[in-house]
Design a protein around this motif. Structure first.
Motif, PDB file in Angstrom:
ATOM      1  N   ARG A 329       4.584   1.405  -4.927  1.00 55.81           N
ATOM      2  CA  ARG A 329       4.826   0.533  -6.080  1.00 55.81           C
ATOM      3  C   ARG A 329       4.345  -0.901  -5.823  1.00 55.81           C
ATOM      4  N   LEU A 330       4.059  -1.199  -4.584  1.00 51.51           N
ATOM      5  CA  LEU A 330       3.619  -2.559  -4.257  1.00 51.51           C
ATOM      6  C   LEU A 330       2.142  -2.727  -4.594  1.00 51.51           C
ATOM      7  N   PRO A 331       1.783  -3.812  -5.280  1.00 49.59           N
ATOM      8  CA  PRO A 331       0.358  -4.040  -5.564  1.00 49.59           C
ATOM      9  C   PRO A 331      -0.372  -4.501  -4.296  1.00 49.59           C
ATOM     10  N   ALA A 332      -1.693  -4.441  -4.339  1.00 49.16           N
ATOM     11  CA  ALA A 332      -2.492  -4.827  -3.178  1.00 49.16           C
ATOM     12  C   ALA A 332      -2.489  -6.350  -3.001  1.00 49.16           C
ATOM     13  N   ALA A 333      -2.511  -7.051  -4.096  1.00 47.23           N
ATOM     14  CA  ALA A 333      -2.594  -8.514  -4.017  1.00 47.23           C
ATOM     15  C   ALA A 333      -1.524  -9.127  -4.914  1.00 47.23           C
ATOM     16  N   PRO A 334      -1.053 -10.300  -4.553  1.00 52.08           N
ATOM     17  CA  PRO A 334       0.010 -10.932  -5.337  1.00 52.08           C
ATOM     18  C   PRO A 334      -0.533 -11.544  -6.627  1.00 52.08           C
ATOM     19  N   LYS A 335       0.297 -11.593  -7.651  1.00 51.66           N
ATOM     20  CA  LYS A 335      -0.080 -12.303  -8.870  1.00 51.66           C
ATOM     21  C   LYS A 335       0.339 -13.765  -8.715  1.00 51.66           C
ATOM     22  N   GLY A 336       1.523 -13.966  -8.182  1.00 53.94           N
ATOM     23  CA  GLY A 336       2.015 -15.339  -8.027  1.00 53.94           C
ATOM     24  C   GLY A 336       1.877 -15.807  -6.579  1.00 53.94           C
ATOM     25  N   SER A 337       2.942 -16.388  -6.053  1.00 55.83           N
ATOM     26  CA  SER A 337       2.926 -16.972  -4.711  1.00 55.83           C
ATOM     27  C   SER A 337       2.624 -15.932  -3.632  1.00 55.83           C
ATOM     28  N   ARG A 338       1.623 -16.216  -2.801  1.00 63.29           N
ATOM     29  CA  ARG A 338       1.273 -15.297  -1.721  1.00 63.29           C
ATOM     30  C   ARG A 338       2.391 -15.229  -0.677  1.00 63.29           C
ATOM     31  N   ALA A 339       2.945 -16.384  -0.358  1.00 63.64           N
ATOM     32  CA  ALA A 339       3.983 -16.433   0.665  1.00 63.64           C
ATOM     33  C   ALA A 339       5.169 -15.555   0.270  1.00 63.64           C
ATOM     34  N   LEU A 340       5.582 -15.698  -0.986  1.00 62.56           N
ATOM     35  CA  LEU A 340       6.723 -14.921  -1.448  1.00 62.56           C
ATOM     36  C   LEU A 340       6.362 -13.431  -1.472  1.00 62.56           C
ATOM     37  N   PHE A 341       5.160 -13.140  -1.874  1.00 55.95           N
ATOM     38  CA  PHE A 341       4.710 -11.757  -1.913  1.00 55.95           C
ATOM     39  C   PHE A 341       4.772 -11.135  -0.519  1.00 55.95           C
ATOM     40  N   GLU A 342       4.320 -11.860   0.474  1.00 54.81           N
ATOM     41  CA  GLU A 342       4.330 -11.330   1.844  1.00 54.81           C
ATOM     42  C   GLU A 342       5.755 -11.135   2.338  1.00 54.81           C
ATOM     43  N   GLU A 343       6.613 -12.040   1.994  1.00 56.63           N
ATOM     44  CA  GLU A 343       8.012 -11.917   2.396  1.00 56.63           C
ATOM     45  C   GLU A 343       8.639 -10.674   1.759  1.00 56.63           C
ATOM     46  N   LEU A 344       8.358 -10.472   0.490  1.00 55.76           N
ATOM     47  CA  LEU A 344       8.925  -9.302  -0.198  1.00 55.76           C
ATOM     48  C   LEU A 344       8.352  -8.003   0.373  1.00 55.76           C
ATOM     49  N   THR A 345       7.074  -7.995   0.661  1.00 56.18           N
ATOM     50  CA  THR A 345       6.422  -6.804   1.199  1.00 56.18           C
ATOM     51  C   THR A 345       7.046  -6.419   2.544  1.00 56.18           C
ATOM     52  N   ALA A 346       7.217  -7.396   3.392  1.00 52.69           N
ATOM     53  CA  ALA A 346       7.832  -7.138   4.701  1.00 52.69           C
ATOM     54  C   ALA A 346       9.251  -6.590   4.516  1.00 52.69           C
ATOM     55  N   PHE A 347       9.936  -7.137   3.555  1.00 50.40           N
ATOM     56  CA  PHE A 347      11.313  -6.734   3.262  1.00 50.40           C
ATOM     57  C   PHE A 347      11.354  -5.269   2.818  1.00 50.40           C
ATOM     58  N   VAL A 348      10.420  -4.895   1.955  1.00 47.23           N
ATOM     59  CA  VAL A 348      10.335  -3.505   1.486  1.00 47.23           C
ATOM     60  C   VAL A 348      10.050  -2.574   2.660  1.00 47.23           C
ATOM     61  N   ARG A 349       9.096  -2.967   3.491  1.00 44.40           N
ATOM     62  CA  ARG A 349       8.677  -2.125   4.623  1.00 44.40           C
ATOM     63  C   ARG A 349       9.807  -1.956   5.625  1.00 44.40           C
ATOM     64  N   SER A 350      10.714  -2.925   5.669  1.00 39.32           N
ATOM     65  CA  SER A 350      11.818  -2.828   6.623  1.00 39.32           C
ATOM     66  C   SER A 350      12.920  -1.913   6.101  1.00 39.32           C
ATOM     67  N   GLY A 351      12.677  -1.290   4.942  1.00 39.49           N
ATOM     68  CA  GLY A 351      13.597  -0.259   4.470  1.00 39.49           C
ATOM     69  C   GLY A 351      14.787  -0.750   3.675  1.00 39.49           C
ATOM     70  N   ARG A 352      14.769  -2.013   3.217  1.00 42.07           N
ATOM     71  CA  ARG A 352      15.895  -2.509   2.427  1.00 42.07           C
ATOM     72  C   ARG A 352      15.864  -1.913   1.027  1.00 42.07           C
ATOM     73  N   THR A 353      17.003  -1.889   0.386  1.00 43.76           N
ATOM     74  CA  THR A 353      17.110  -1.233  -0.925  1.00 43.76           C
ATOM     75  C   THR A 353      16.561  -2.136  -2.046  1.00 43.76           C
ATOM     76  N   VAL A 354      16.362  -1.505  -3.192  1.00 34.43           N
ATOM     77  CA  VAL A 354      15.892  -2.246  -4.377  1.00 34.43           C
ATOM     78  C   VAL A 354      16.907  -3.318  -4.771  1.00 34.43           C
ATOM     79  N   GLY A 355      18.201  -2.968  -4.661  1.00 37.94           N
ATOM     80  CA  GLY A 355      19.238  -3.960  -4.971  1.00 37.94           C
ATOM     81  C   GLY A 355      19.108  -5.195  -4.095  1.00 37.94           C
ATOM     82  N   GLU A 356      18.890  -4.965  -2.808  1.00 42.57           N
ATOM     83  CA  GLU A 356      18.723  -6.107  -1.899  1.00 42.57           C
ATOM     84  C   GLU A 356      17.441  -6.889  -2.212  1.00 42.57           C
ATOM     85  N   LEU A 357      16.415  -6.146  -2.577  1.00 42.48           N
ATOM     86  CA  LEU A 357      15.140  -6.788  -2.901  1.00 42.48           C
ATOM     87  C   LEU A 357      15.280  -7.701  -4.125  1.00 42.48           C
ATOM     88  N   ILE A 358      15.973  -7.187  -5.136  1.00 38.93           N
ATOM     89  CA  ILE A 358      16.196  -8.001  -6.341  1.00 38.93           C
ATOM     90  C   ILE A 358      16.934  -9.280  -5.975  1.00 38.93           C
TER      91      ILE A 358
END
Ligand SMILES: Cc1cc2nc3c(=O)[nH]c(=O)nc-3n(C[C@H](O)[C@H](O)[C@H](O)COP(=O)(O)O)c2cc1C
Ligand SMILES: Cc1cc2nc3c(=O)[nH]c(=O)nc-3n(C[C@H](O)[C@H](O)[C@H](O)COP(=O)(O)O)c2cc1C
Lengths: 444, 444
Positions: A329-358
């Motif tokens: 579900r993760l896009p290849a490139a960010p639409k907005g802030s790159r920094a935030l996108f990278e932080e979220l991507t790492a967070f997803v990869r670390s196995g955190r839930t959607v609730g935590e991601l939100i």
């Protein structure tokens, strides 16, 4: 090397506040979206604190998406039209600058130039136009189009649009009105001229049917972060908004933008770089933190999913909250802030839930920025200001009027104590308060 | 058969007044064109007298013609943009209806629908849109066109434009807002809908991004005298302005228009016919006459020539004042009023000079109408009202504020004495005061 001038401040107004659950804050009128009293209250708080301006964000479309989630996000669905709102505020305030967003993609320059000239007269020289090209497909569907025009087309139109407006605002020289009843001559006909603009997007003969305004031209603000947006700003803008969260990158942006002004014969001080900043301030750090948490608790999961869907450009309706987000579900490139996108991507990869991601996204997006005491907030602002990452800030306050009250009560006195913010307005017009030059009316 | 209701009154605002030399009247601020104080004064006088509304005429272009003559006619060259002006007046007045003219030929319906919805909220239900298609070539030149679009095209666009606005104003049902903070639901998503309009001139998806307004929809006014204009009025308008000067013809027009409403399922009382009337009132007839002469003396010959040039569609620059007009300068058919055209033609043929012709035209056009005492004026208004030539009047006052003050001091008490005009506003919204129904918000 301390800076000689003071920082500029403006209130970003997204009806109930910048937080997506802001309308649920008990300190605001739940009917604020259609209440002039609410807007006037925000204006008067801003003016009493001697802010430079109040800024009306805008989009000429209701948001599109999950109807149930949108029913929880009034900021995106029900708002005043900003040009009419600042016209009303113009005669109900005295010193505050009034910024309205209007899209060059969906207006005609003759209409918009008239509107802003008229507001500049109504306000005695406090009008500012935030020039945007619009960046959501749903706007195009309201204006005979299938979504947005291509980025390059939008910016080419914007550039020409602004030029036409400049020409129209200069129709009457500043000294064109003679008002001579003895001789029966109202204006000097040699000091009024047609524009005869013929361009790629517009043919506009002019002249404008309103005399030159207190500011000569309204102040121009710009918020586009693309190369085309920056080029437009370097040439035409007097205020630039940004969402930069990184001080290092912001310093580079600041220096680059100001350097580019030289090519247009502009003094770098004639443009103020004002990043947006989300501020949660409390008498203690714990109190500030509690304010963030209070709002996070009010964020409905559907709204969180909708926000994430927009940021990730993926449809997350109905994804379970208690399981991780599938990586595809993760896009290849960010639409907005790159920094935030990278932080979220790492967070997803670390196995955190959607609730935590939100929760992470909502906090980064709306509850982050600066959270702390007045001294904490002033420290950050001071550093950005003194090291030329910013000439001032646009305050993206989580809730209105509550967060604005907090800011003016707690942070403004601290900034004043440090000599960083004015005690009194320097002038009557927004240009005078910002310290940006008035365009010279042509001599006859 | 006396009429049960009272007459409606509105102030026609052409900055300094309807007379082409109005700006030279010593009783007005010579800087009025850019002065909100002037406009507010006119609004407050109108509101204190309990008028239904104040009406802002408009054209999105400066007039074109002899620059020296135009330098003597500020009303055509320098004016507030009316949408911004009535937005400001909305929060500075309480009961007065606020009418702004806007052209369907040069706006986008999504923008204009938002603007009027916003003004209706700002004013608590006092917004009115005077729908025009524009009738001067110079407007087209400001909007990418070579003059006006053909009449039929303009009206087809106007009809569709109004339809789109109606649809957009109905986006939110009246009871759509739940404002339920407990459950976190702002509006009922079933009570908000897109428009999905696809027509010849417009494709507009909607919904409008502003909740339903106090009046449901702003009041619609219309002033076009062509068949297409009348058709538009019969179907959509709640106020019709006219320039009719003949009571017999006006009765026919009145009856015809109201009869045509039935085809659209409309109650004839839902539309108010309000002819324009130029009033010069004095304590004596001689005083009233002296007011007319005072203004005529201030009319410069160049301005007279320009006005005649427009009416006759001929270039009269430089024609001598002391010789008759060559007959070949007269057009075959009138552009405006046929009766006035015939009177002028006979005058020319009788060998009168251009100077005399200008004086006749200026008086007929601006100094005529009703000139006399309050009783004289009330007599005429009463006859028109009682015999159903009019539901009320739009007052085209020669000078502002002077002629308006005269009218409210002298004529209004006389109308009240006769039971022809209200003592107090009937309601809070313009619809309530006019007595025209509020469109029903759709049920969910
Ligand atoms: C602080 C800030 C405020 C903005 N406010 C608006 C707004 O109110 N309306 C809008 O259409 N775009 C707004 N934008 C978006 C930009 O104006 C611009 O349209 C967008 O960034 C895309 O342009 P770009 O491709 O040049 O970045 C805002 C951007 C920033 C950073
Ligand atoms: C009392 C009155 C006021 C008018 N005011 C305006 C105006 O402010 N702006 C405008 O463009 N046309 C105005 N008009 C012109 C009409 O709206 C219309 O455009 C014109 O009569 C041509 O339309 P028609 O061909 O249907 O007559 C006015 C007409 C009348 C009778």
């Amino acid at each position: 090397m301390p800076r000689p001038d003071r920082m500029k401040l403006g209130t970003f107004v997204y009806t109930y506040g910048f937080h997506p659950a802001s309308w649920m804050h008990p300190g605001s009128d739940v009917g604020a979206a259609n209440s002039f009293a609410h807007m006037l209250n925000v204006a008067r708080l801003s003016e009493a604190a001697k802010f430079d301006f109040m800024f009306m964000a805008d989009s000429p479309a209701a948001a599109v998406g999950d109807p149930e989630a949108l029913a929880r996000q009034p900021n995106k669905m029900n708002r005043f039209e900003p040009l009419t709102l600042i016209s009303a505020l113009a005669v109900a305030t005295e010193r505050l600058g009034l910024v309205a967003t209007a899209s060059t993609s969906y207006y005609e320059p003759y209409n918009l130039a008239r509107i802003f000239a008229s507001i500049d007269h109504l306000s005695g020289g406090r009008a500012c136009w935030n020039v945007v090209t619009s960046d959501h497909d749903e706007t195009g569907y309201n204006f005979n189009r299938r979504g947005l025009d291509p980025h390059a087309v939008r910016y080419a139109r914007a550039r020409e649009f602004v030029d036409v407006c400049f020409g129209l605002w200069d129709s009457f020289d500043d000294d064109a009105l003679l008002l001579d009843r003895e001789r029966g001559i109202y204006h000097d006909p040699r000091k009024l001229r047609a524009l005869d603009h013929v361009g790629e997007h517009f043919q506009v003969r002019g002249p404008l049917n309103i005399a030159s305004t207190p500011q000569g031209r309204p102040v121009i603000a710009q918020a586009g972060g693309s190369e085309a947006g920056i080029a437009l700003a370097a040439e035409t803008a007097e205020i630039v908004f940004g969402l930069a969260s990184d001080i290092g990158r912001s310093r580079v942006f600041y220096a680059t933008l100001k350097a580019r002004m030289a090519a247009f014969g502009r003094d770098p001080d004639g443009l103020k770089v004002m990043p947006g900043v989300v501020v949660n301030v409390g008498r203690t750090r714990a109190e500030a933190r509690a304010k963030v948490d209070f709002m996070l608790e009010r964020l409905h999961p559907d709204v969180g999913r909708l926000m994430l869907s927009e940021f990730l450009e993926a449809d997350l309706r109905g994804v379970p909250l208690d399981a991780p987000l599938p990586e595809d579900r993760l896009p290849a490139a960010p639409k907005g802030s790159r920094a935030l996108f990278e932080e979220l991507t790492a967070f997803v990869r670390s196995g955190r839930t959607v609730g935590e991601l939100i929760r992470l996204y909502a906090e980064k997006h709306t509850g982050n920025g600066i959270t702390g005491t007045a001294a904490d907030v002033a420290d950050v602002m001071e550093e950005w200001f003194e090291t030329r990452a910013a000439d001032g800030f646009i305050l993206m306050l989580p809730t209105l009027p509550a967060s604005l009250q907090d800011f003016t009560e707690l942070v403004v006195p601290e900034l004043r104590r440090r000599g960083l913010f004015r005690d009194e307005y320097e002038g009557m017009t927004l240009r005078e308060n910002l310290g940006v030059p008035r365009p010279r009316g042509r001599a006859g």
